[in-house]
Design an enzyme around this catalytic site. Sequence first.
Site, PDB file in Angstrom:
ATOM      1  N   ASP A 117       0.815  -1.216   0.000  1.00 22.77           N
ATOM      2  CA  ASP A 117       0.000   0.000   0.000  1.00 22.77           C
ATOM      3  C   ASP A 117       0.851   1.269   0.000  1.00 22.77           C
ATOM      4  OD1 ASP A 117      -2.001  -1.852   0.345  1.00 22.77           O
ATOM      5  OD2 ASP A 117      -2.857  -0.922   2.133  1.00 22.77           O
TER       6      ASP A 117
ATOM      7  N   HIS B  24       3.637  -2.308   3.175  1.00 22.31           N
ATOM      8  CA  HIS B  24       3.645  -0.954   2.595  1.00 22.31           C
ATOM      9  C   HIS B  24       4.921  -0.704   1.806  1.00 22.31           C
ATOM     10  CE1 HIS B  24       0.554  -0.676   5.670  1.00 22.31           C
ATOM     11  NE2 HIS B  24       0.067   0.348   4.990  1.00 22.31           N
TER      12      HIS B  24
HETATM   13 ZN   LIG Z   1      -2.564   3.105   3.281  1.00 26.92          ZN
END
Ligand SMILES: [Zn+2]
Length: 297
Positions: free
Chosen positions: A106, A250
């Site tokens: 992400d 992430h």
């Molecule tokens: Zn996020």
Amino acid sequence: MENNKSFGWSQGALIALLGLGGCLTLGLTLPVMPNLKSTQTINIKELSLKPMTSERIEGLKSSIVTSWHKEATLKGLSEVPERFRGVTIAEANLAPSEKVIALTFDDGPWPQSTPAVLEILKKNNIKATFFIVGQMLKEHPDMGKRIVAEGHVIANHTWHHWYHYMNPQAAAFEIDNTSNLIYQVTGVRTSLFRPPGGIKTNGPYAYAKNQKYATIMWSADSVDYSRPGVPRLISNIMREAKPGGIVLMHDGGGNRSNTVAALPQVIDIFRKKGYRFVTVPELLEMQDKQLQVASKK
Ligand SMILES: [Zn+2]
């Protein structure tokens, strides 16, 4: 929850932006047709000459699903089976023999970490799913193109990565402009959405559901946004990992050097446990097939 320091736009900026909405939308919908890669083909002759090791069978299976996915997106079809449109999913419930896991990344594209993540995935011949932030893709379109060119799935994680409440107009801005830019940059029409911070109560989630996006949550959280050490980051994932699971990591939103450092080990551990890696659309496709078979019984 994720750390949103890096996306700290003020509410005032939102109001100003809404005023600009019309101009921005016009700016973003300029018809820029991307160079589309032709769909992947499978060489049948070559396959028949080589022994079908289990690794090759897995490779073949995944290339078939990847081809299907690429073809569907090139035709402008949804990569999400009908039954999952407007539905929220955190994992698939597959037969125990289907030992698959979906890695998701992400908050990118992020110059300091996205290329490193892509290198590791390429080296290991793994396809993953990237939930990108629209304003980051606008700054780094080449990285978005690379994500798709290397066979990964690109999906919607809103324009600004805001956590605060957004009215329906602001929520629509966040999602529509991100999907439009993904299409302009990569040629992919995404129908996958992940709400920033997993928040379902601040507007974008409701809008995405209404627009028939599949909302993709996760079943194994690396908690890498809290920047744990590499061993801790790995144990966070492995503690919650199971077949059909979705791993949250992430590649953007801050310093992700620990995520990059942990990723090769995470891949090794999953492989030693007998997992193979799939994208989120592949996972949904597998779940869809299984439910079709179950309903016929
Ligand atoms: Zn996020």
